[in-house]
Motif scaffolding. Structure first.
Motif, short mmCIF file in Angstrom:
data_model
loop_
_atom_site.label_atom_id
_atom_site.label_comp_id
_atom_site.label_asym_id
_atom_site.label_seq_id
_atom_site.Cartn_x
_atom_site.Cartn_y
_atom_site.Cartn_z
N UNK A 115 10.55 0.41 -22.07
CA UNK A 115 9.67 -0.72 -22.35
C UNK A 115 10.10 -1.96 -21.58
N UNK A 116 11.39 -2.26 -21.61
CA UNK A 116 11.91 -3.44 -20.90
C UNK A 116 11.63 -3.34 -19.41
N UNK A 117 11.86 -2.16 -18.84
CA UNK A 117 11.59 -1.95 -17.42
C UNK A 117 10.11 -2.14 -17.11
N UNK A 118 9.25 -1.53 -17.92
CA UNK A 118 7.81 -1.62 -17.68
C UNK A 118 7.32 -3.06 -17.79
N UNK A 119 7.77 -3.78 -18.79
CA UNK A 119 7.32 -5.16 -18.97
C UNK A 119 7.77 -6.04 -17.81
N UNK A 120 8.99 -5.81 -17.32
CA UNK A 120 9.45 -6.58 -16.14
C UNK A 120 8.58 -6.26 -14.93
N UNK A 121 8.31 -4.97 -14.73
CA UNK A 121 7.52 -4.54 -13.57
C UNK A 121 6.10 -5.08 -13.62
N UNK A 122 5.57 -5.29 -14.82
CA UNK A 122 4.21 -5.78 -14.99
C UNK A 122 4.13 -7.31 -14.96
N UNK A 123 5.29 -7.96 -14.85
CA UNK A 123 5.31 -9.42 -14.89
C UNK A 123 4.90 -9.96 -16.23
N UNK A 124 5.31 -9.27 -17.29
CA UNK A 124 4.82 -9.59 -18.64
C UNK A 124 5.04 -11.05 -19.00
N UNK A 125 3.99 -11.65 -19.54
CA UNK A 125 4.02 -13.03 -20.03
C UNK A 125 3.41 -13.03 -21.43
N UNK A 126 3.75 -14.04 -22.21
CA UNK A 126 3.13 -14.13 -23.55
C UNK A 126 1.61 -14.20 -23.41
N UNK A 127 0.88 -13.51 -24.30
CA UNK A 127 -0.59 -13.55 -24.27
C UNK A 127 -1.07 -14.95 -24.58
N UNK A 182 -0.14 2.93 -14.64
CA UNK A 182 -0.17 3.85 -15.77
C UNK A 182 0.48 5.18 -15.41
N UNK A 183 0.26 5.64 -14.19
CA UNK A 183 0.88 6.90 -13.76
C UNK A 183 2.41 6.77 -13.71
N UNK A 184 2.90 5.61 -13.23
CA UNK A 184 4.35 5.43 -13.16
C UNK A 184 4.97 5.30 -14.55
N UNK A 185 4.32 4.56 -15.42
CA UNK A 185 4.84 4.42 -16.79
C UNK A 185 4.84 5.78 -17.48
N UNK A 186 3.76 6.54 -17.33
CA UNK A 186 3.68 7.85 -17.97
C UNK A 186 4.72 8.81 -17.39
N UNK A 187 4.96 8.72 -16.08
CA UNK A 187 5.97 9.59 -15.47
C UNK A 187 7.36 9.28 -16.03
N UNK A 188 7.69 8.00 -16.15
CA UNK A 188 8.99 7.63 -16.72
C UNK A 188 9.10 8.09 -18.17
#
Length: 197
Positions: free
Chosen positions: A184-196, A153-159
């Motif tokens: 958003x694209x960067x954050x989702x990649x970094x989080x390993x985003x998958x469909x819920x 959250x700190x990294x996303x907020x900083x960006x």
């Protein structure tokens, strides 16, 4: 007392106008009261100092923004949609009619106000909390499997904060909408985003 809320509103509105017109130069209580058409006595009925006025303005606008961000996140159908909406919502402020208010509250006068650093820190912490809640929901439903909500959250907020400042300063390489999509694209990649699930 009858009329006092309207009087306070006139002072606040005049302060926004003066700060916007000053374009970074210092604004005095006299300037604000002249613009409001009110007396010094009227000012001190509502604010103990110019710093108190500026902090009240900052607090009011930041509370409104945080409420909007929470509502965007709460109304989203998934953590990924919540994060997308929050990032887009924050950067949209830089491209709307509220831009002038943000610039006024980012003035040197406001930054020098006693208590401003604490208020700015409170807003930053609240943004991080909202983002961490979204990330925690994504970890719980499996859509953000790689997240560690607090640090992430700190990294996303900083960006997001840097992108916001770049938009406001006119230094961004892309508009608010495109920048929001990139973050958003960067954050989702970094989080390993998958469909819920």
């Amino acid at each position: 007392m009858p009329g006092q809320p309207a009087e306070r509103a006139r002072i606040v509105d005049a302060a926004y106008r003066c700060l916007a017109e000053a374009r970074g130069a210092s604004v005095s209580i006299t300037d604000i009261l002249t613009a409001a058409g009110l007396s010094t006595r009227a000012f001190y009925r509502h604010f103990e100092s110019k710093d108190a006025l500026l902090l009240a303005m900052f607090r009011r606008d930041s509370t409104r923004v945080m409420t909007e961000l929470r509502e965007l996140a709460a109304s989203a159908a998934s953590p990924a949609e919540a994060l997308t909406a929050l990032i887009a919502g924050m950067l949209a402020i830089t491209a709307e009619e509220r831009r002038g208010r943000v610039l006024a509250l980012a003035s040197a006068d406001t930054a020098r106000a006693r208590g401003y650093a604490g208020e700015r820190g409170r807003v930053t912490a609240e943004q991080e909390t909202i983002i961490a809640e979204i990330l925690a929901a994504g970890r719980a439903d499996g859509s953000f499997p790689w997240t560690d909500p607090g640090p992430d959250a700190r990294f996303v907020r900083a960006a997001l904060g840097q992108a916001f400042d770049d938009q406001m300063a006119g230094m961004a390489r892309a508009g608010a909408t495109e920048t929001a999509a990139q973050i958003t694209a960067f954050a989702l990649r970094a989080l390993g985003a998958r469909p819920a699930r």
